[in-house]
Design a protein around this motif. Structure first.
Motif, PDB file in Angstrom:
ATOM      1  N   GLY A 110      14.981 -12.242  14.493  1.00 25.68           N
ATOM      2  CA  GLY A 110      14.456 -11.023  15.342  1.00 25.68           C
ATOM      3  C   GLY A 110      12.900 -11.180  15.432  1.00 25.68           C
ATOM      4  N   LEU A 111      12.197 -11.972  14.959  1.00 24.31           N
ATOM      5  CA  LEU A 111      10.715 -12.212  15.104  1.00 24.31           C
ATOM      6  C   LEU A 111      10.314 -12.507  16.496  1.00 24.31           C
ATOM      7  N   PRO A 112       9.389 -11.830  16.884  1.00 24.49           N
ATOM      8  CA  PRO A 112       8.816 -11.955  18.187  1.00 24.49           C
ATOM      9  C   PRO A 112       8.457 -13.438  18.582  1.00 24.49           C
ATOM     10  N   GLU A 113       8.403 -13.990  19.579  1.00 24.01           N
ATOM     11  CA  GLU A 113       7.926 -15.198  19.700  1.00 24.01           C
ATOM     12  C   GLU A 113       6.306 -15.899  19.175  1.00 24.01           C
ATOM     13  N   GLY A 114       6.519 -16.491  18.614  1.00 24.14           N
ATOM     14  CA  GLY A 114       5.164 -17.098  18.039  1.00 24.14           C
ATOM     15  C   GLY A 114       4.736 -16.101  16.869  1.00 24.14           C
ATOM     16  N   GLU A 115       5.391 -15.095  16.315  1.00 30.53           N
ATOM     17  CA  GLU A 115       4.980 -14.413  15.277  1.00 30.53           C
ATOM     18  C   GLU A 115       5.479 -15.030  13.759  1.00 30.53           C
ATOM     19  N   LEU A 116       4.642 -14.833  12.910  1.00 31.11           N
ATOM     20  CA  LEU A 116       5.154 -15.312  11.469  1.00 31.11           C
ATOM     21  C   LEU A 116       5.777 -14.279  11.003  1.00 31.11           C
ATOM     22  N   GLY A 117       6.488 -14.346   9.629  1.00 32.45           N
ATOM     23  CA  GLY A 117       6.770 -13.490   8.890  1.00 32.45           C
ATOM     24  C   GLY A 117       5.852 -13.002   8.118  1.00 32.45           C
ATOM     25  N   LYS A 118       5.954 -11.917   7.210  1.00 30.05           N
ATOM     26  CA  LYS A 118       4.709 -11.206   6.476  1.00 30.05           C
ATOM     27  C   LYS A 118       4.986 -11.294   5.021  1.00 30.05           C
ATOM     28  N   THR A 119       4.462 -12.028   4.214  1.00 29.57           N
ATOM     29  CA  THR A 119       4.261 -11.990   2.772  1.00 29.57           C
ATOM     30  C   THR A 119       2.911 -11.644   2.548  1.00 29.57           C
ATOM     31  N   GLU A 120       2.495 -10.887   1.563  1.00 32.21           N
ATOM     32  CA  GLU A 120       1.405 -10.215   1.568  1.00 32.21           C
ATOM     33  C   GLU A 120       0.797  -9.896   0.217  1.00 32.21           C
ATOM     34  N   MET A 121      -0.376  -9.615  -0.227  1.00 26.59           N
ATOM     35  CA  MET A 121      -0.715  -8.982  -1.601  1.00 26.59           C
ATOM     36  C   MET A 121      -1.829  -8.009  -1.551  1.00 26.59           C
ATOM     37  N   TRP A 122      -1.871  -6.936  -2.285  1.00 24.67           N
ATOM     38  CA  TRP A 122      -2.837  -5.882  -2.345  1.00 24.67           C
ATOM     39  C   TRP A 122      -3.685  -6.004  -3.350  1.00 24.67           C
ATOM     40  N   TYR A 123      -5.063  -5.955  -3.367  1.00 21.22           N
ATOM     41  CA  TYR A 123      -5.962  -5.552  -4.543  1.00 21.22           C
ATOM     42  C   TYR A 123      -6.457  -3.990  -4.405  1.00 21.22           C
ATOM     43  N   ILE A 124      -6.121  -3.449  -5.545  1.00 20.11           N
ATOM     44  CA  ILE A 124      -6.764  -1.991  -5.343  1.00 20.11           C
ATOM     45  C   ILE A 124      -7.903  -1.742  -5.544  1.00 20.11           C
ATOM     46  N   LEU A 125      -9.064  -1.380  -4.590  1.00 23.81           N
ATOM     47  CA  LEU A 125     -10.253  -1.359  -4.781  1.00 23.81           C
ATOM     48  C   LEU A 125     -10.828   0.129  -5.500  1.00 23.81           C
ATOM     49  N   ASP A 126     -10.038   1.011  -5.035  1.00 21.50           N
ATOM     50  CA  ASP A 126     -10.183   2.358  -5.274  1.00 21.50           C
ATOM     51  C   ASP A 126      -9.276   3.233  -5.370  1.00 21.50           C
ATOM     52  N   ALA A 127      -8.771   4.113  -6.210  1.00 18.22           N
ATOM     53  CA  ALA A 127      -7.855   4.887  -6.210  1.00 18.22           C
ATOM     54  C   ALA A 127      -8.067   6.372  -6.941  1.00 18.22           C
ATOM     55  N   LYS A 128      -7.484   7.279  -6.151  1.00 18.18           N
ATOM     56  CA  LYS A 128      -7.778   8.799  -6.931  1.00 18.18           C
ATOM     57  C   LYS A 128      -6.821   8.901  -8.131  1.00 18.18           C
ATOM     58  N   PRO A 129      -7.374   9.871  -8.649  1.00 12.20           N
ATOM     59  CA  PRO A 129      -6.401  10.033  -9.859  1.00 12.20           C
ATOM     60  C   PRO A 129      -4.896  10.517  -9.478  1.00 12.20           C
ATOM     61  N   GLY A 130      -4.085   9.720 -10.129  1.00 15.88           N
ATOM     62  CA  GLY A 130      -2.549  10.165  -9.955  1.00 15.88           C
ATOM     63  C   GLY A 130      -2.044   9.697  -8.813  1.00 15.88           C
ATOM     64  N   ALA A 131      -2.724   8.579  -8.105  1.00 16.55           N
ATOM     65  CA  ALA A 131      -2.270   7.842  -6.839  1.00 16.55           C
ATOM     66  C   ALA A 131      -1.190   7.048  -7.424  1.00 16.55           C
ATOM     67  N   THR A 132      -0.178   6.639  -6.206  1.00 15.79           N
ATOM     68  CA  THR A 132       1.047   5.912  -6.455  1.00 15.79           C
ATOM     69  C   THR A 132       1.296   5.223  -5.092  1.00 15.79           C
ATOM     70  N   ILE A 133       1.922   4.076  -5.369  1.00 19.86           N
ATOM     71  CA  ILE A 133       2.617   3.396  -4.125  1.00 19.86           C
ATOM     72  C   ILE A 133       4.149   3.289  -4.236  1.00 19.86           C
ATOM     73  N   ILE A 134       4.694   2.887  -3.196  1.00 20.06           N
ATOM     74  CA  ILE A 134       6.307   2.619  -3.400  1.00 20.06           C
ATOM     75  C   ILE A 134       6.261   1.163  -3.423  1.00 20.06           C
ATOM     76  N   TYR A 135       7.024   0.652  -4.400  1.00 19.57           N
ATOM     77  CA  TYR A 135       7.074  -0.670  -4.644  1.00 19.57           C
ATOM     78  C   TYR A 135       8.377  -1.267  -5.074  1.00 19.57           C
ATOM     79  N   GLY A 136       9.361  -1.772  -4.087  1.00 14.72           N
ATOM     80  CA  GLY A 136      10.627  -2.225  -4.522  1.00 14.72           C
ATOM     81  C   GLY A 136      11.803  -0.967  -4.408  1.00 14.72           C
ATOM     82  N   LEU A 137      12.984  -1.537  -4.629  1.00 11.26           N
ATOM     83  CA  LEU A 137      14.138  -0.695  -4.663  1.00 11.26           C
ATOM     84  C   LEU A 137      14.605  -0.375  -6.169  1.00 11.26           C
ATOM     85  N   LYS A 138      15.230   0.744  -6.312  1.00 14.53           N
ATOM     86  CA  LYS A 138      15.647   0.894  -7.685  1.00 14.53           C
ATOM     87  C   LYS A 138      16.857   0.128  -7.987  1.00 14.53           C
ATOM     88  N   ASP A 139      17.305  -0.146  -9.253  1.00 14.80           N
ATOM     89  CA  ASP A 139      18.244  -1.207  -9.637  1.00 14.80           C
ATOM     90  C   ASP A 139      19.691  -0.642  -8.987  1.00 14.80           C
TER      91      ASP A 139
END
Length: 323
Positions: A110-139
């Motif tokens: 289903g990718l648009p023509e000429g487009e790549l998939g998207k594997t990525e990584m994040w480095y957290i530069l700054d985070a307010k107290p209590g900050a969270t992210i969504i990261y994967g599915l529950k078992d």
């Protein structure tokens, strides 16, 4: 022929409904509005950055790629699928929660023509107290369970929410359900792709005043229900002069380094080197000159540059394409 030298680019700023003004802390000039993304190094139809230093000032990364080819970018410095620069480098200001999303692999039909998939990584530069992210599915969440949760309006029950702090690193292979949440500023190294499939967006209106599109079928198709190899780590223990690998994939290897005095390095013949300054300031020196380094800036070193030095008090995120 222009001699190779480190390139700095004018960022392409992108307004997003979840953005803010936090990128101004790095001295970046922002247009009006809620700026969520600064594309720092980009060679994509949706954003191509232009050089601001040296002999090639004013040239786009696409023009440099076409003119200097593998001499500057290395034997592995191109996407085999579309010939473009293989990575996209961003800074993200998450003033609000991003959509619950997932990205496809290079092989998804289903990718648009000429487009790549998207594997990525994040480095957290700054985070307010209590900050969270969504990261994967529950078992135990499979496609049927996800479809049922979407239909019943309880998708959040299927997701893992994890706390974050500055210095955390997250590897997010294609197929991993994820979302940055409010209160974080992130450096993102990713495949050169702008394809995102949204599973849920909190019923928010977009910048045009309309509900933003969801991509349920595509999302369900590309989710890696048994996991895609996502990993996370804290990086506080890096010592002066050391480099810690914080993400390793077929598309990029990313390291964190601490510089407290002059240190000498060499660019590999197979790949360009990208440096993102996470903290501090200093200088980048090479045979023919030097360039000031500042937090929140990104720099592209040609593969043919050869020897270079980093000098100052710096926390650096360094990326290459694997040989």
């Amino acid at each position: 022929m222009t001699k190779p030298y480190p390139l700095q680019f004018q960022p392409e700023m992108k307004e997003r409904i979840w953005g803010g003004r936090a990128l101004e802390q790095f001295g970046l000039t922002l247009p009006e509005g809620s700026i969520g993304e600064g594309w720092m190094i980009g060679d994509h139809p949706n954003g191509t950055t232009k050089v601001i230093n040296g002999e090639l000032a004013g040239k786009g990364l696409d023009e440099i790629r076409e003119a200097y080819g593998r001499e500057w970018f290395g034997t592995k410095g191109f996407s085999e699928k579309n010939g473009r620069f293989p990575l996209l480098i961003k800074l993200l200001d998450c003033n609000d929660d991003l959509s619950i999303q997932v990205h496809p692999t290079d092989t998804y039909e289903g990718l648009p023509e000429g487009e790549l998939g998207k594997t990525e990584m994040w480095y957290i530069l700054d985070a307010k107290p209590g900050a969270t992210i969504i990261y994967g599915l529950k078992d135990g969440v499979d496609r049927a369970a996800m479809e049922a949760a979407i239909a019943e309006g309880r998708i959040m029950d299927t997701l893992q929410e994890v706390p974050v702090q500055a210095g955390d690193a997250f590897y997010i292979p294609a197929g991993t359900v994820h979302a940055l949440c409010a209160g974080v500023v992130v450096a993102e190294i990713q495949q050169n792709s702008d394809t995102t499939y949204r599973l849920y967006d909190y019923d928010r209106l977009g910048l045009d005043g309309e509900l933003r599109d969801l991509h349920i079928e595509d999302s369900l198709n590309v989710i890696a229900y048994d996991g895609a190899g996502a990993s996370r780590m804290t990086t506080e223990g890096v010592a002066d002069g050391q480099w810690l690998t914080i993400a390793s994939s077929p598309y990029f290897i990313v390291e964190k380094g601490i510089i407290r005095s002059t240190a000498a390095y060499e660019t590999p013949a197979t790949s360009f080197v990208i440096l993102i300054v996470a903290e501090g300031s200093g200088k980048l020196k090479w045979a023919d000159g030097e360039l000031a380094l500042a937090a929140g800036q990104a720099y592209l070193l040609p593969a043919s540059l050869g020897g270079y030095e980093l000098d100052g008090s710096l926390t650096v995120i360094r990326s290459v394409v694997p040989a």
